[in-house]
Design a protein around this motif. Structure first.
Motif, mmCIF file in Angstrom:
data_model
loop_
_atom_site.group_PDB
_atom_site.id
_atom_site.type_symbol
_atom_site.label_atom_id
_atom_site.label_comp_id
_atom_site.label_asym_id
_atom_site.label_seq_id
_atom_site.Cartn_x
_atom_site.Cartn_y
_atom_site.Cartn_z
ATOM 1 N N ILE A 7 0.851 -1.193 0.000
ATOM 2 C CA ILE A 7 0.000 0.000 0.000
ATOM 3 C C ILE A 7 0.883 1.238 0.000
ATOM 4 C CG2 ILE A 7 -1.791 1.281 1.232
ATOM 5 C CD1 ILE A 7 -2.638 -1.355 2.538
ATOM 6 N N ALA A 8 0.682 2.130 -0.972
ATOM 7 C CA ALA A 8 1.435 3.376 -1.065
ATOM 8 C C ALA A 8 0.599 4.534 -0.522
ATOM 9 C CB ALA A 8 1.830 3.653 -2.508
ATOM 10 N N ILE A 9 1.220 5.354 0.311
ATOM 11 C CA ILE A 9 0.596 6.577 0.828
ATOM 12 C C ILE A 9 1.444 7.736 0.331
ATOM 13 C CG2 ILE A 9 -0.281 7.784 2.860
ATOM 14 C CD1 ILE A 9 -1.410 4.988 2.655
ATOM 15 N N LYS A 17 0.798 12.563 5.020
ATOM 16 C CA LYS A 17 0.933 11.151 4.642
ATOM 17 C C LYS A 17 1.645 10.329 5.712
ATOM 18 C CE LYS A 17 4.911 12.400 1.882
ATOM 19 N NZ LYS A 17 4.857 13.746 2.499
ATOM 20 N N SER A 18 2.683 10.905 6.322
ATOM 21 C CA SER A 18 3.415 10.181 7.371
ATOM 22 C C SER A 18 2.519 9.956 8.582
ATOM 23 C CB SER A 18 4.673 10.948 7.783
ATOM 24 O OG SER A 18 5.555 11.090 6.690
ATOM 25 N N LEU A 19 1.763 10.989 8.968
ATOM 26 C CA LEU A 19 0.839 10.859 10.088
ATOM 27 C C LEU A 19 -0.229 9.827 9.786
ATOM 28 C CD1 LEU A 19 -0.325 11.768 12.819
ATOM 29 C CD2 LEU A 19 -1.518 13.609 11.595
ATOM 30 N N PHE A 20 -0.767 9.864 8.563
ATOM 31 C CA PHE A 20 -1.803 8.916 8.154
ATOM 32 C C PHE A 20 -1.272 7.490 8.231
ATOM 33 C CE2 PHE A 20 -4.212 6.448 5.092
ATOM 34 C CZ PHE A 20 -5.517 6.872 5.280
ATOM 35 N N GLU A 114 5.360 5.124 2.536
ATOM 36 C CA GLU A 114 4.873 6.493 2.365
ATOM 37 C C GLU A 114 5.989 7.392 1.850
ATOM 38 O OE1 GLU A 114 5.745 9.311 4.210
ATOM 39 O OE2 GLU A 114 6.928 8.410 5.823
ATOM 40 N N GLY A 115 5.614 8.373 0.993
ATOM 41 C CA GLY A 115 6.595 9.294 0.437
ATOM 42 C C GLY A 115 5.982 10.162 -0.656
ATOM 43 N N PHE A 133 -3.622 8.952 -2.139
ATOM 44 C CA PHE A 133 -3.044 10.283 -2.351
ATOM 45 C C PHE A 133 -3.642 11.251 -1.342
ATOM 46 C CE2 PHE A 133 -2.523 14.475 -4.138
ATOM 47 C CZ PHE A 133 -1.317 14.435 -4.822
ATOM 48 N N MET A 134 -2.776 11.890 -0.546
ATOM 49 C CA MET A 134 -3.216 12.869 0.441
ATOM 50 C C MET A 134 -3.370 14.221 -0.244
ATOM 51 S SD MET A 134 -3.231 10.699 2.845
ATOM 52 C CE MET A 134 -3.696 11.768 4.204
#
Length: 210
Positions: A7-9, A17-20, A114-115, A133-134
């Motif tokens: 899963i990519a955030i 994104k890091s918090l999510f 995530e990144g 995607f945030m």
């Protein structure tokens, strides 16, 4: 262990994104234990710059795809999918290079990563089963980035604003925003969208139970 789901955030710098990702990860580990799920950060794969002086490192465009060793991230994700542990690099934001130590990441049924540029890279996109995607307003991202970089990374407000104007904002429009089209789920309100968090947690619970 069965199929591994990656899963990519992704999203803009300081989009949440890091918090999510960490919220989903920590809550599921507390609930289910940490054996079936692992998390990686794209920032850990910034290229090693120990051969450069600090002054030279400060000139690097850290928002350009060339700043990342994506080939190593691809290799590590493939190894995790093949049930092999990997040594994730550690990056020091104050010295702008990798630390001498790494962190072992064990394989699991669910791998989160995530990144900012995950969906820009075609080879990475091929590995993702689910992509998020945030979608956070850039003014909110800038305010978050100023607070984070000054408090956590030893930067000055002036340096943060200059970097944002010179590389962060242009890179968002050139690389990050166009990659939004490849996302399966677009999340508003940054890392604090509880509905989206619950959706991803439910999906991961389902994957871990299979």
């Amino acid at each position: 262990m069965g199929k591994t789901t990656i899963i990519a955030i992704t999203g803009a710098s300081a989009s949440g994104k890091s918090l999510f990702a960490s919220t989903v990860y920590q809550e599921l580990v507390a609930e289910l234990g940490g054996d079936g799920i692992a998390i990686l950060a794209e920032d850990a794969y910034y290229r090693d710059q120990s051969h450069l002086t600090l002054e030279q490192r400060q000139l690097t465009n850290y928002d350009h795809p060339s700043a990342f060793e994506h080939e190593l991230l691809v290799k590590h994700l493939e190894q995790l999918r093949n049930n092999q542990a990997v040594a994730m690099p550690q990056y020091d934001y104050k010295t702008h290079t990798r630390q001498p130590t790494s962190i072992q990441v064990n394989p699991g049924k669910v791998i989160m990563v995530e990144g900012i540029l995950l969906l820009h890279d075609p080879k990475l996109r091929e590995l993702f089963d689910i992509s998020v995607f945030m979608d956070t307003p850039l003014d909110v991202c800038l305010l978050r980035r100023v607070v984070r970089d000054v408090e956590e990374r030893g930067r000055t407000i002036q340096s943060v604003v200059e970097q944002y104007q010179e590389t962060v904002r242009p890179a968002f429009f050139e690389f990050i925003l166009p990659s939004k089209q490849f996302a399966d789920l677009v999340v508003t309100r940054g890392g604090q969208n509880e509905i989206a968090i619950d959706l991803i947690k439910s999906k991961i619970r389902q994957l871990l139970a299979e």
